[in-house]
Design an enzyme around this catalytic site. Structure first.
Site, PDB file in Angstrom:
ATOM      1  N   TRP A  82     -28.643  53.664 -36.440  1.00  0.00           N
ATOM      2  CA  TRP A  82     -29.318  53.319 -35.183  1.00  0.00           C
ATOM      3  C   TRP A  82     -28.368  52.743 -34.140  1.00  0.00           C
ATOM      4  O   TRP A  82     -28.592  52.850 -32.943  1.00  0.00           O
ATOM      5  CB  TRP A  82     -30.472  52.347 -35.450  1.00  0.00           C
ATOM      6  CG  TRP A  82     -30.081  51.069 -36.155  1.00  0.00           C
ATOM      7  CD1 TRP A  82     -29.959  50.870 -37.497  1.00  0.00           C
ATOM      8  CD2 TRP A  82     -29.738  49.799 -35.551  1.00  0.00           C
ATOM      9  NE1 TRP A  82     -29.580  49.582 -37.773  1.00  0.00           N
ATOM     10  CE2 TRP A  82     -29.443  48.897 -36.604  1.00  0.00           C
ATOM     11  CE3 TRP A  82     -29.673  49.344 -34.234  1.00  0.00           C
ATOM     12  CZ2 TRP A  82     -29.068  47.570 -36.371  1.00  0.00           C
ATOM     13  CZ3 TRP A  82     -29.305  48.022 -34.000  1.00  0.00           C
ATOM     14  CH2 TRP A  82     -29.008  47.161 -35.059  1.00  0.00           C
ATOM     15  N   GLU A 139     -46.628  43.995 -22.332  1.00  0.00           N
ATOM     16  CA  GLU A 139     -45.268  44.555 -22.326  1.00  0.00           C
ATOM     17  C   GLU A 139     -44.261  43.529 -21.805  1.00  0.00           C
ATOM     18  O   GLU A 139     -43.143  43.424 -22.303  1.00  0.00           O
ATOM     19  CB  GLU A 139     -45.196  45.828 -21.475  1.00  0.00           C
ATOM     20  CG  GLU A 139     -46.048  46.962 -21.995  1.00  0.00           C
ATOM     21  CD  GLU A 139     -45.842  47.253 -23.482  1.00  0.00           C
ATOM     22  OE1 GLU A 139     -44.680  47.313 -23.924  1.00  0.00           O
ATOM     23  OE2 GLU A 139     -46.845  47.410 -24.197  1.00  0.00           O
ATOM     24  N   TRP A 165     -43.544  41.411 -24.659  1.00  0.00           N
ATOM     25  CA  TRP A 165     -42.578  42.013 -25.593  1.00  0.00           C
ATOM     26  C   TRP A 165     -41.147  41.726 -25.110  1.00  0.00           C
ATOM     27  O   TRP A 165     -40.243  41.454 -25.894  1.00  0.00           O
ATOM     28  CB  TRP A 165     -42.768  43.533 -25.682  1.00  0.00           C
ATOM     29  CG  TRP A 165     -43.709  43.966 -26.760  1.00  0.00           C
ATOM     30  CD1 TRP A 165     -44.985  44.428 -26.576  1.00  0.00           C
ATOM     31  CD2 TRP A 165     -43.457  43.992 -28.177  1.00  0.00           C
ATOM     32  NE1 TRP A 165     -45.541  44.737 -27.803  1.00  0.00           N
ATOM     33  CE2 TRP A 165     -44.632  44.488 -28.802  1.00  0.00           C
ATOM     34  CE3 TRP A 165     -42.381  43.652 -28.991  1.00  0.00           C
ATOM     35  CZ2 TRP A 165     -44.733  44.646 -30.189  1.00  0.00           C
ATOM     36  CZ3 TRP A 165     -42.480  43.810 -30.372  1.00  0.00           C
ATOM     37  CH2 TRP A 165     -43.649  44.296 -30.953  1.00  0.00           C
ATOM     38  N   ASN A 191     -41.144  54.919 -22.164  1.00  0.00           N
ATOM     39  CA  ASN A 191     -41.145  54.163 -23.421  1.00  0.00           C
ATOM     40  C   ASN A 191     -41.553  55.004 -24.629  1.00  0.00           C
ATOM     41  O   ASN A 191     -40.929  54.923 -25.690  1.00  0.00           O
ATOM     42  CB  ASN A 191     -42.081  52.948 -23.300  1.00  0.00           C
ATOM     43  CG  ASN A 191     -42.075  52.120 -24.570  1.00  0.00           C
ATOM     44  OD1 ASN A 191     -41.036  51.624 -24.989  1.00  0.00           O
ATOM     45  ND2 ASN A 191     -43.228  52.006 -25.206  1.00  0.00           N
ATOM     46  N   TRP A 218     -34.490  49.580 -30.607  1.00  0.00           N
ATOM     47  CA  TRP A 218     -33.820  50.380 -31.641  1.00  0.00           C
ATOM     48  C   TRP A 218     -34.132  49.860 -33.038  1.00  0.00           C
ATOM     49  O   TRP A 218     -34.383  50.630 -33.959  1.00  0.00           O
ATOM     50  CB  TRP A 218     -32.307  50.433 -31.397  1.00  0.00           C
ATOM     51  CG  TRP A 218     -32.007  51.560 -30.453  1.00  0.00           C
ATOM     52  CD1 TRP A 218     -31.856  51.483 -29.105  1.00  0.00           C
ATOM     53  CD2 TRP A 218     -31.909  52.959 -30.783  1.00  0.00           C
ATOM     54  NE1 TRP A 218     -31.667  52.731 -28.571  1.00  0.00           N
ATOM     55  CE2 TRP A 218     -31.692  53.649 -29.576  1.00  0.00           C
ATOM     56  CE3 TRP A 218     -31.985  53.678 -31.962  1.00  0.00           C
ATOM     57  CZ2 TRP A 218     -31.549  55.047 -29.535  1.00  0.00           C
ATOM     58  CZ3 TRP A 218     -31.845  55.063 -31.927  1.00  0.00           C
ATOM     59  CH2 TRP A 218     -31.625  55.725 -30.729  1.00  0.00           C
ATOM     60  N   TRP A 272     -25.988  55.961 -44.027  1.00  0.00           N
ATOM     61  CA  TRP A 272     -26.188  56.805 -42.843  1.00  0.00           C
ATOM     62  C   TRP A 272     -25.296  58.038 -42.925  1.00  0.00           C
ATOM     63  O   TRP A 272     -24.236  58.019 -43.550  1.00  0.00           O
ATOM     64  CB  TRP A 272     -25.871  56.021 -41.563  1.00  0.00           C
ATOM     65  CG  TRP A 272     -26.634  54.740 -41.425  1.00  0.00           C
ATOM     66  CD1 TRP A 272     -26.153  53.475 -41.505  1.00  0.00           C
ATOM     67  CD2 TRP A 272     -28.049  54.591 -41.188  1.00  0.00           C
ATOM     68  NE1 TRP A 272     -27.154  52.547 -41.332  1.00  0.00           N
ATOM     69  CE2 TRP A 272     -28.328  53.196 -41.134  1.00  0.00           C
ATOM     70  CE3 TRP A 272     -29.105  55.486 -41.007  1.00  0.00           C
ATOM     71  CZ2 TRP A 272     -29.605  52.694 -40.905  1.00  0.00           C
ATOM     72  CZ3 TRP A 272     -30.380  54.979 -40.775  1.00  0.00           C
ATOM     73  CH2 TRP A 272     -30.619  53.601 -40.739  1.00  0.00           C
TER      74      TRP A 272
HETATM   75  P1  FAD Z   1     -43.739  49.044 -18.067  1.00  0.00           P
HETATM   76  O1  FAD Z   1     -44.573  49.706 -19.084  1.00  0.00           O
HETATM   77  O2  FAD Z   1     -44.215  49.052 -16.677  1.00  0.00           O
HETATM   78  O3  FAD Z   1     -43.526  47.544 -18.572  1.00  0.00           O
HETATM   79  C1  FAD Z   1     -43.198  46.469 -17.677  1.00  0.00           C
HETATM   80  C2  FAD Z   1     -41.915  45.788 -18.095  1.00  0.00           C
HETATM   81  O4  FAD Z   1     -42.061  45.199 -19.372  1.00  0.00           O
HETATM   82  C3  FAD Z   1     -40.735  46.732 -18.226  1.00  0.00           C
HETATM   83  O5  FAD Z   1     -40.139  46.989 -16.981  1.00  0.00           O
HETATM   84  C4  FAD Z   1     -39.830  45.965 -19.173  1.00  0.00           C
HETATM   85  O6  FAD Z   1     -39.086  44.977 -18.506  1.00  0.00           O
HETATM   86  C5  FAD Z   1     -40.836  45.274 -20.085  1.00  0.00           C
HETATM   87  N1  FAD Z   1     -41.068  46.067 -21.296  1.00  0.00           N
HETATM   88  C6  FAD Z   1     -41.931  47.093 -21.449  1.00  0.00           C
HETATM   89  N2  FAD Z   1     -41.926  47.527 -22.724  1.00  0.00           N
HETATM   90  C7  FAD Z   1     -41.026  46.774 -23.378  1.00  0.00           C
HETATM   91  C8  FAD Z   1     -40.562  46.738 -24.725  1.00  0.00           C
HETATM   92  N3  FAD Z   1     -41.040  47.555 -25.668  1.00  0.00           N
HETATM   93  N4  FAD Z   1     -39.604  45.856 -25.041  1.00  0.00           N
HETATM   94  C9  FAD Z   1     -39.107  44.994 -24.138  1.00  0.00           C
HETATM   95  N5  FAD Z   1     -39.518  44.976 -22.849  1.00  0.00           N
HETATM   96  C10 FAD Z   1     -40.466  45.845 -22.476  1.00  0.00           C
HETATM   97  N6  FAD Z   1     -36.321  48.174 -21.945  1.00  0.00           N
HETATM   98  C11 FAD Z   1     -35.392  47.702 -21.111  1.00  0.00           C
HETATM   99  O7  FAD Z   1     -35.745  47.060 -20.108  1.00  0.00           O
HETATM  100  N7  FAD Z   1     -34.057  47.913 -21.337  1.00  0.00           N
HETATM  101  C12 FAD Z   1     -33.610  48.610 -22.420  1.00  0.00           C
HETATM  102  O8  FAD Z   1     -32.396  48.748 -22.598  1.00  0.00           O
HETATM  103  C13 FAD Z   1     -34.572  49.163 -23.299  1.00  0.00           C
HETATM  104  N8  FAD Z   1     -34.202  49.927 -24.360  1.00  0.00           N
HETATM  105  C14 FAD Z   1     -35.167  50.429 -25.213  1.00  0.00           C
HETATM  106  C15 FAD Z   1     -34.763  51.186 -26.328  1.00  0.00           C
HETATM  107  C16 FAD Z   1     -35.715  51.691 -27.211  1.00  0.00           C
HETATM  108  C17 FAD Z   1     -35.272  52.504 -28.403  1.00  0.00           C
HETATM  109  C18 FAD Z   1     -37.091  51.426 -26.990  1.00  0.00           C
HETATM  110  C19 FAD Z   1     -38.124  51.967 -27.933  1.00  0.00           C
HETATM  111  C20 FAD Z   1     -37.489  50.678 -25.897  1.00  0.00           C
HETATM  112  C21 FAD Z   1     -36.551  50.170 -24.992  1.00  0.00           C
HETATM  113  N9  FAD Z   1     -36.932  49.411 -23.865  1.00  0.00           N
HETATM  114  C22 FAD Z   1     -35.960  48.902 -23.027  1.00  0.00           C
HETATM  115  C23 FAD Z   1     -38.341  49.034 -23.652  1.00  0.00           C
HETATM  116  C24 FAD Z   1     -39.164  49.979 -22.771  1.00  0.00           C
HETATM  117  O9  FAD Z   1     -39.015  51.298 -23.195  1.00  0.00           O
HETATM  118  C25 FAD Z   1     -38.820  49.896 -21.292  1.00  0.00           C
HETATM  119  O10 FAD Z   1     -38.796  48.556 -20.881  1.00  0.00           O
HETATM  120  C26 FAD Z   1     -39.855  50.630 -20.443  1.00  0.00           C
HETATM  121  O11 FAD Z   1     -39.916  51.980 -20.814  1.00  0.00           O
HETATM  122  C27 FAD Z   1     -39.484  50.504 -18.981  1.00  0.00           C
HETATM  123  O12 FAD Z   1     -40.389  51.218 -18.193  1.00  0.00           O
HETATM  124  P2  FAD Z   1     -41.361  50.465 -17.197  1.00  0.00           P
HETATM  125  O13 FAD Z   1     -40.598  49.531 -16.352  1.00  0.00           O
HETATM  126  O14 FAD Z   1     -42.161  51.516 -16.519  1.00  0.00           O
HETATM  127  O15 FAD Z   1     -42.256  49.649 -18.205  1.00  0.00           O
END
Ligand code: FAD
Length: 475
Positions: free
Chosen positions: A363, A278, A281, A345, A386, A310
């Site tokens: 979107w 993650e 990502w 997420n 998105w 849209w």
């Molecule tokens: P964990 O699962 O603990 O992951 C650790 C860290 O990895 C996160 O804190 C984050 O920094 C990074 N991460 C995790 N998943 C992703 C991912 N898919 N893409 C990029 N980084 C990731 N994340 C944001 O930080 N800011 C946003 O504005 C954001 N908008 C999102 C919008 C959509 C539509 C989607 C599908 C995902 C988005 N995410 C965003 C990614 C992800 O959902 C969140 O980072 C995650 O839910 C944060 O929770 P966590 O810290 O417990 O994540």
């Protein structure tokens, strides 16, 4: 004696901060720090008021931590980047600054601001900038042909290979300067921005972030793969608000993970690797944004998807925003977002998919709305998420993959624990009926204080497929 100025931006911490560390390397230098808030710019990008409040709360902590080390932090506020540069240039002249240190931001407006600032300061101030917000600098993970990867899995493979070639160790906080601690002179004034609360779930300060990181890596990461998809379980780290504004660095995350799970890179089936995935990502979307700056302008990566017709329907958009679609998992997710500024997420994927593929709404309306609410709002991750959900991005879900919001709810919140928490009006509905409560209400001849589904999923799915296919044919 040289004067060094640290310009803090999205790096609100004193440990493992490359610019701050470099500014403090010369023990004889006078070190100053500034933070320049630009609410006009924030407004333009619809930054969530609660994220501004989180920045403010963290600034207070950074200011104190720097003062304890003899470094004064001056917080200034002006409307936009042009005014910020004017102020910075004047401040450098006033304080006779010899060298400016800052950590790079990668969004196009921020890059342009920094280029202009450097141009204005050239000849008077030496500027040094650092890649601090990523494990590996943008551009460092490329295909054999010297291009950015467009598909995630080969990017990750190359990323892991390159990791050993870079120094990703965490830097210590600077030692106290010679004169010792300073009193905090003027705390940062409230920002000229709508006020909002952050909530107790996300205490400010790097110590709180590091503590959460330590506990997560020690006690939870092993179960990450089994738990990460269930919103009723606190199975993810919830560190995103800290990472988004740099209260925590990705190096700190990686190094703590490696300290607890030394085999993380060798064991790709482990929870630790799943979590690292993650973090990668996060890197992927930032590297992409730098390689394709049009993403900052919210252009779709797959161009033909811009032809999708849209639906322009404010009532549907509002129902989605307010958590009143009649699909419980979507509504519970949106209410969590509106109330706390954070969303799980799996739920981000479901609610984004619902807006785009069930309501057929652009979107970008969802991307903007998320930004206006998220405590962890981050342009690259939000845009990446998105575009993934909308099937407009690189390596996104294919357009014909359409989440069924009812079965997603059944699968990822089987007992309805999460749904009941956010939709108390469904408290009496039995588990089996919770994901389609109107059916239960019909059978029981009861009226629920909960909307009927605003669209029929099966019908909506067909319409969306048709809209994407028409766009693909160029119609
Ligand atoms: P964990 O699962 O603990 O992951 C650790 C860290 O990895 C996160 O804190 C984050 O920094 C990074 N991460 C995790 N998943 C992703 C991912 N898919 N893409 C990029 N980084 C990731 N994340 C944001 O930080 N800011 C946003 O504005 C954001 N908008 C999102 C919008 C959509 C539509 C989607 C599908 C995902 C988005 N995410 C965003 C990614 C992800 O959902 C969140 O980072 C995650 O839910 C944060 O929770 P966590 O810290 O417990 O994540």
């Amino acid at each position: 004696m040289a004067t060094h100025l640290v310009w803090l931006r999205n790096d609100l911490r004193i440990t493992d901060n490359k610019a701050l560390h470099a500014a403090c390397c010369d023990p004889t230098a006078r070190v100053l720090a500034v933070f320049i808030a630009t609410p006009g710019q924030w407004r333009q990008h619809q930054m969530a008021p609660r994220q501004a409040a989180f920045i403010h709360a963290n600034l207070l902590q950074v200011q104190q931590a720097l003062a304890d080390r003899g470094i004064p932090l001056v917080c200034h506020q002006c409307d936009d980047f042009a005014a910020a540069i004017d102020w910075l240039v004047a401040y450098c002249a006033q304080e006779r600054v010899d060298a400016l240190f800052y950590n790079r931001q990668h969004e196009i407006n921020e890059l342009r601001r920094d280029r202009q600032a450097e141009r204005r300061l050239s000849g008077q101030v030496i500027c040094q900038s650092f890649d601090d917000s990523l494990l590996l600098p943008p551009g460092s993970v490329q295909t054999g042909g010297g291009e950015m990867y467009k598909i995630y899995t080969p990017f990750r493979k190359a990323f892991i290979q390159r990791l050993s070639e870079f120094d990703v160790s965490s830097l210590p906080a600077p030692k106290p300067r010679e004169g010792g601690a300073l009193p905090v002179s003027a705390a940062p004034a409230a920002f000229d921005y709508p006020s909002a609360g952050v909530g107790a779930d996300f205490p400010a300060g790097e110590e709180a972030a590091l503590q959460r990181l330590r506990v997560f890596c020690r006690e939870q990461v092993q179960d990450y793969l089994q738990q990460r998809d269930f919103p009723a379980i606190a199975g993810t780290s919830s560190l995103s608000p800290y990472l988004a504004i740099g209260v925590l660095s990705p190096r700190q995350c990686f190094n703590r993970l490696r300290a607890e799970c030394p085999q993380v890179l060798e064991n790709s089936d482990s929870g630790a690797f799943g979590w690292l995935n993650e973090l990668i990502w996060r890197e992927f979307y930032r590297h992409l944004m730098v390689a394709y700056p049009a993403l900052c302008r919210h252009r779709p990566f797959i161009e033909w998807t811009d032809k999708v017709r849209w639906r322009d329907n404010d009532a549907l958009l509002l129902a989605w925003q307010q958590g009143a679609t009649g699909y419980p998992i979507v509504d519970a997710a949106m209410r969590q977002l509106n109330k706390t500024g954070w969303m799980h997420n799996r739920l981000r994927m479901i609610s984004a998919s619902f807006l785009v593929k069930d309501l057929l709404i652009d979107w970008r309306a969802g991307e903007r709305y998320f930004m206006s609410q998220l405590l962890d709002g981050d342009l690259a991750a939000n845009n990446g998420g998105w575009q993934w959900a909308a099937s407009t991005g690189t390596d996104a879900a294919p357009y014909f993959r359409i989440f069924n919001p009812t079965t997603q709810g059944e699968r990822f919140d089987p007992q309805g624990t999460f749904i009941r928490k956010w939709l108390p009006e469904l408290a009496d509905v039995p588990d089996n009926d919770l994901h389609q409560p109107y059916r239960w209400a019909e059978k029981q001849q009861r009226t629920l204080d909960y909307p009927l589904p605003i669209v029929d999923h099966k019908q909506a799915r067909l319409e969306t497929l048709a809209a994407f296919e028409a766009a693909r044919r160029g119609e």
